[in-house]
Design a protein around this motif. Structure first.
Motif, PDB file in Angstrom:
ATOM      1  N   GLY A 361       0.828  -1.204   0.000  1.00  0.00           N
ATOM      2  CA  GLY A 361       0.000   0.000   0.000  1.00  0.00           C
ATOM      3  C   GLY A 361       0.856   1.243   0.000  1.00  0.00           C
ATOM      4  O   GLY A 361       2.052   1.210  -0.269  1.00  0.00           O
ATOM      5  N   GLY A 362       0.247   2.348   0.302  1.00  0.00           N
ATOM      6  CA  GLY A 362       0.975   3.612   0.384  1.00  0.00           C
ATOM      7  C   GLY A 362       0.377   4.672  -0.510  1.00  0.00           C
ATOM      8  O   GLY A 362      -0.484   5.402  -0.069  1.00  0.00           O
ATOM      9  N   TYR A 437      -3.637  -4.464  -0.284  1.00  0.00           N
ATOM     10  CA  TYR A 437      -4.513  -3.724   0.637  1.00  0.00           C
ATOM     11  C   TYR A 437      -4.314  -2.238   0.375  1.00  0.00           C
ATOM     12  O   TYR A 437      -3.182  -1.784   0.150  1.00  0.00           O
ATOM     13  CB  TYR A 437      -4.130  -4.065   2.080  1.00  0.00           C
ATOM     14  N   SER A 438      -5.409  -1.490   0.377  1.00  0.00           N
ATOM     15  CA  SER A 438      -5.349  -0.042   0.218  1.00  0.00           C
ATOM     16  C   SER A 438      -4.864   0.316  -1.189  1.00  0.00           C
ATOM     17  O   SER A 438      -5.492  -0.105  -2.161  1.00  0.00           O
ATOM     18  CB  SER A 438      -4.480   0.556   1.323  1.00  0.00           C
ATOM     19  N   TYR A 439      -3.722   1.010  -1.330  1.00  0.00           N
ATOM     20  CA  TYR A 439      -3.258   1.285  -2.696  1.00  0.00           C
ATOM     21  C   TYR A 439      -3.005  -0.046  -3.429  1.00  0.00           C
ATOM     22  O   TYR A 439      -3.196  -0.140  -4.646  1.00  0.00           O
ATOM     23  CB  TYR A 439      -1.995   2.144  -2.682  1.00  0.00           C
ATOM     24  N   TRP A 467     -12.060   7.093  -8.077  1.00  0.00           N
ATOM     25  CA  TRP A 467     -11.350   8.255  -7.509  1.00  0.00           C
ATOM     26  C   TRP A 467     -12.254   9.480  -7.419  1.00  0.00           C
ATOM     27  O   TRP A 467     -12.074  10.328  -6.553  1.00  0.00           O
ATOM     28  CB  TRP A 467     -10.119   8.598  -8.351  1.00  0.00           C
ATOM     29  N   MET A 470     -14.524   9.020  -4.424  1.00  0.00           N
ATOM     30  CA  MET A 470     -13.685   9.010  -3.227  1.00  0.00           C
ATOM     31  C   MET A 470     -13.292  10.427  -2.798  1.00  0.00           C
ATOM     32  O   MET A 470     -13.238  10.745  -1.622  1.00  0.00           O
ATOM     33  CB  MET A 470     -12.438   8.186  -3.540  1.00  0.00           C
ATOM     34  N   PHE A 478      -7.038  13.598   3.086  1.00  0.00           N
ATOM     35  CA  PHE A 478      -7.089  12.664   1.965  1.00  0.00           C
ATOM     36  C   PHE A 478      -7.489  13.339   0.654  1.00  0.00           C
ATOM     37  O   PHE A 478      -7.142  12.844  -0.420  1.00  0.00           O
ATOM     38  CB  PHE A 478      -7.897  11.422   2.338  1.00  0.00           C
ATOM     39  N   PHE A 481      -4.130  14.328  -0.392  1.00  0.00           N
ATOM     40  CA  PHE A 481      -3.414  13.117  -0.834  1.00  0.00           C
ATOM     41  C   PHE A 481      -3.720  12.871  -2.318  1.00  0.00           C
ATOM     42  O   PHE A 481      -2.827  12.664  -3.146  1.00  0.00           O
ATOM     43  CB  PHE A 481      -3.891  11.927   0.011  1.00  0.00           C
ATOM     44  N   GLN A 482      -5.004  12.925  -2.652  1.00  0.00           N
ATOM     45  CA  GLN A 482      -5.407  12.647  -4.034  1.00  0.00           C
ATOM     46  C   GLN A 482      -4.954  13.763  -4.981  1.00  0.00           C
ATOM     47  O   GLN A 482      -4.568  13.498  -6.120  1.00  0.00           O
ATOM     48  CB  GLN A 482      -6.917  12.425  -4.086  1.00  0.00           C
ATOM     49  N   LEU A 485      -1.300  12.945  -5.590  1.00  0.00           N
ATOM     50  CA  LEU A 485      -1.125  11.763  -6.441  1.00  0.00           C
ATOM     51  C   LEU A 485      -1.415  12.077  -7.904  1.00  0.00           C
ATOM     52  O   LEU A 485      -0.664  11.687  -8.794  1.00  0.00           O
ATOM     53  CB  LEU A 485      -2.095  10.679  -5.998  1.00  0.00           C
ATOM     54  N   ARG A 519     -10.388   6.355   4.890  1.00  0.00           N
ATOM     55  CA  ARG A 519      -9.328   6.687   3.914  1.00  0.00           C
ATOM     56  C   ARG A 519      -9.747   6.200   2.530  1.00  0.00           C
ATOM     57  O   ARG A 519      -9.626   6.915   1.544  1.00  0.00           O
ATOM     58  CB  ARG A 519      -8.014   6.013   4.307  1.00  0.00           C
ATOM     59  N   THR A 520     -10.186   4.946   2.491  1.00  0.00           N
ATOM     60  CA  THR A 520     -10.691   4.362   1.249  1.00  0.00           C
ATOM     61  C   THR A 520     -12.114   3.899   1.573  1.00  0.00           C
ATOM     62  O   THR A 520     -12.327   2.756   1.964  1.00  0.00           O
ATOM     63  CB  THR A 520      -9.820   3.160   0.821  1.00  0.00           C
ATOM     64  N   HIS A 549      -9.707   1.715   8.571  1.00  0.00           N
ATOM     65  CA  HIS A 549      -8.629   1.386   7.622  1.00  0.00           C
ATOM     66  C   HIS A 549      -7.449   0.709   8.321  1.00  0.00           C
ATOM     67  O   HIS A 549      -6.760  -0.117   7.739  1.00  0.00           O
ATOM     68  CB  HIS A 549      -8.148   2.677   6.949  1.00  0.00           C
TER      69      HIS A 549
HETATM   70  P1  4NP Z   1      -2.836   3.348   1.812  1.00  0.00           P
HETATM   71  O1  4NP Z   1      -4.246   3.958   1.401  1.00  0.00           O
HETATM   72  O2  4NP Z   1      -2.341   2.508   0.707  1.00  0.00           O
HETATM   73  O3  4NP Z   1      -3.082   2.671   3.099  1.00  0.00           O
HETATM   74  O4  4NP Z   1      -1.934   4.568   2.013  1.00  0.00           O
HETATM   75  C1  4NP Z   1      -4.555   5.003   0.643  1.00  0.00           C
HETATM   76  C2  4NP Z   1      -5.549   5.772   1.144  1.00  0.00           C
HETATM   77  C3  4NP Z   1      -5.967   6.878   0.463  1.00  0.00           C
HETATM   78  C4  4NP Z   1      -5.378   7.201  -0.737  1.00  0.00           C
HETATM   79  C5  4NP Z   1      -4.376   6.406  -1.264  1.00  0.00           C
HETATM   80  C6  4NP Z   1      -3.968   5.292  -0.582  1.00  0.00           C
HETATM   81  N1  4NP Z   1      -5.794   8.372  -1.372  1.00  0.00           N
HETATM   82  O5  4NP Z   1      -5.251   8.702  -2.426  1.00  0.00           O
HETATM   83  O6  4NP Z   1      -6.656   9.036  -0.834  1.00  0.00           O
END
Ligand code: 4NP
Length: 573
Positions: A361-362, A437-439, A467, A470, A478, A481-482, A485, A519-520, A549
């Protein structure tokens, strides 16, 4: 058929983990799951007389050497990460008066507390004296994290210029009630860790490679630290896991050189086993540190500079699990544009013709030689695992980390496809599934609709499918964050959202999602499920009730991993 998997997963997620927060003259502060939830504990320096401070804190402050005091934030929203801050001192806990919000970081010095938080509207920094009357001192729509306070100065780092590839440092003079923003060079990446007297310890890439620097606030002078030892000169650090000042003003750091982590105090190498020390603290001539590897659960060790090391708190991995864990190797494969992608290949001891592409993730994190319950569960269940540190991963410097900015689900997704090709070409597996998981969950969703022919099955945990929706659901942290990204390329969002291509899916997908993830969020995933249903796709969906999350209990981890592994077994073996 499932009893063996249930037993193994219980053993893996139930492994006791210990993560040091810090040490004082008399006490060791740490987080552990020994009671089933990830709780904050305090013990004697040898690990004796253990007492629980708080259940399931989300984040906390460091400790100071001269005081038995610590701050922590606790969720009051069943996983939505709306938290309140508590002060614990000498066994007594006080709840601070505040509106619950996402808490990003907490620091304190003597009677001053400062923290960074986020509401639906803004990212902010607050301070309070004597744990009373929290005041907002800074507000922004950008990211900002408080790093440290010392006497008159509070130091924070954030994306304050609004450039997705740069970070700046905010220096707050508490006495004058003024701040200024510092960067050695416009567009460079700077993060502080500590302030002591009038000196900030920070990392910066303003000369190209990431390095540590000391910034003298009053003299406005930036210099490379003067270290006594020369051991560190034998390494080329691409990145730093953590760094700080000791109470004597010496500098310690943990650097990454060619995938491996090494710890240093004043330039001298600190002895530790092979694997990853992630954080250090010091009392007298003893060095306390967090340590884990892919085969060693999170543990706390201590060492002396000219001596050996010993484990203070840490679990041995269960024999049945250990027996399945085969060789780990680091490989580099070339992606579509010839960029080398470093990856961990972890083989199971059971003969296996199945490889799982594990996507971290990340996206700004990485898989290294440190503990990962998901990878351990996959390998012990009889799968070979390849975990690519796709473009955008940390650990290889800023140039590599920022390659995903403005292109999430583009080049990084191709790196995942090339990991799959590498696994087949190198006989790591004949059948291939993807799990994250997540990303990582986002990548599972997107790659199975963009490249539907390449997989046998997919697992998406807490993933992103839309997206655009979201963004509407996100808080200030967040949303930013988007924005970072996508680097403002909002037109890309449609193309990078699996929900717009659901009809293309060809393989069974296992959807796992925490109900209260802020977060997601779950809502777009429920819409995706509806589309899969309308299109007659094969899927299973597991919504984890009252979970957010972040994994805060053994049960959370179990509920994420059990459906994932049983699904993979059913569809691949
Ligand atoms: P992660 O989750 O992989 O746990 O850091 C994310 C949560 C939110 C976003 C991206 C990854 N976002 O872009 O909001």
């Amino acid at each position: 058929m499932y009893s063996e998997i249930v037993r193994k997963i219980e053993k893996i997620v139930g492994t006791h983990s210990y993560g040091m927060v810090g040490v004082t003259k008399k006490r060791l502060y740490y987080v552990s799951n020994v009671d089933g939830t990830y709780d904050l504990w305090v013990a004697g320096l040898d690990g004796s007389n253990r007492t629980k401070i708080a259940e399931r804190p989300l984040t906390g402050s460091r400790v100071r050497k001269d005081k038995e005091k610590i701050y922590f934030a606790k969720d009051v929203s069943q996983g939505r990460e709306l938290a309140k801050i508590y002060a614990w001192e000498e066994g007594k806990t006080k709840e601070l008066e505040m509106d619950p919000m996402r808490i990003l970081s907490i620091a304190y010095f003597e009677n001053i507390l400062s923290f960074a938080g986020s509401t639906s509207k803004e990212n902010l920094i607050c301070i309070a004296y004597n744990d009373r009357e929290i005041q907002k001192v800074y507000s922004s729509n950008k990211w900002i994290f408080v790093n440290d306070i010392y006497k008159d100065y509070m130091v924070a780092s954030g994306t304050l210029a609004g450039n997705p590839k740069s970070m700046e440092i905010l220096i707050y003079n508490l006495k004058a009630n003024e701040y200024r923003i510092f960067t050695p060079k416009e567009g460079s990446y700077n993060v502080a860790s500590a302030v002591r007297e009038n000196k900030i310890l920070m990392e910066s890439n303003f000369k190209g490679k990431k390095k540590l620097y000391v910034y003298d606030i009053e003299a406005n002078l930036l210099s490379e630290p003067e270290l006594d030892g020369e051991d560190y000169k034998n390494y080329e650090f691409q990145d730093y896991l953590s760094f700080g000042f000791t109470d004597d003003g010496e500098i310690w750091f943990i650097g990454l050189h060619d995938y491996r982590a090494y710890a240093f105090l004043d330039g001298y190498k600190i002895p530790h086993p092979e694997g990853t020390p992630s954080y250090l603290d010091f009392i007298d001539d003893e060095i306390y540190f967090n340590f884990s590897s892919l085969k060693t659960p999170y543990s706390i060790f201590k060492a002396k500079l000219k001596g050996g090391w010993e484990k203070i708190l840490g679990d041995e991995l269960d024999e049945e699990i250990k027996d399945q864990l085969g060789d780990v190797s680091i490989v580099k494969y070339k992606s579509f544009d010839n960029l080398e992608i470093p990856s961990t290949v972890y083989r199971t001891k059971n003969p296996s013709k199945i490889a799982i592409i594990y996507v971290h993730g990340g996206p700004w994190s990485h898989v290294g030689d440190f503990w990962n319950a998901s990878i351990t569960a996959l390998v012990s269940a009889g799968f070979n695992v390849i975990a690519p540190n796709y473009r955008g991963s940390t650990g290889y410097g800023e140039e590599f980390r920022t390659l995903d900015i403005g292109d999430p689900g583009g080049g990084d997704l191709k790196d995942i496809v090339y990991a799959r090709n590498y696994a087949i070409e190198n006989k790591i597996g004949e059948k291939i599934a993807i799990m994250g998981y997540s990303y990582g969950g986002f990548m599972s969703y997107l790659v199975t609709v963009k490249e539907p022919e390449l997989w046998h099955a997919a697992v998406a945990g807490a993933g992103v499918v839309d997206w655009e929706m979201m963004y509407e659901l996100a808080d200030a942290t967040f949303k930013h964050f988007q924005d970072l990204l996508f680097a403002g390329k909002n037109d890309l969002k449609r193309d990078r959202s699996a929900i717009n291509f659901a009809e293309k899916l060809k393989v069974p997908i296992c959807i796992i999602h925490p109900q209260n993830d802020s977060r997601t969020p779950l809502k777009p995933v429920l819409k995706y499920i509806e589309k899969l249903l309308e299109n007659g796709k094969t899927f299973e969906a597991h919504i984890i009730p009252n979970m957010g999350h972040v994994v805060t209990s053994i049960e959370d981890a179990y509920k994420l991993l059990l459906p994932a592994i049983t699904f993979l077994q059913k569809h691949l073996i």
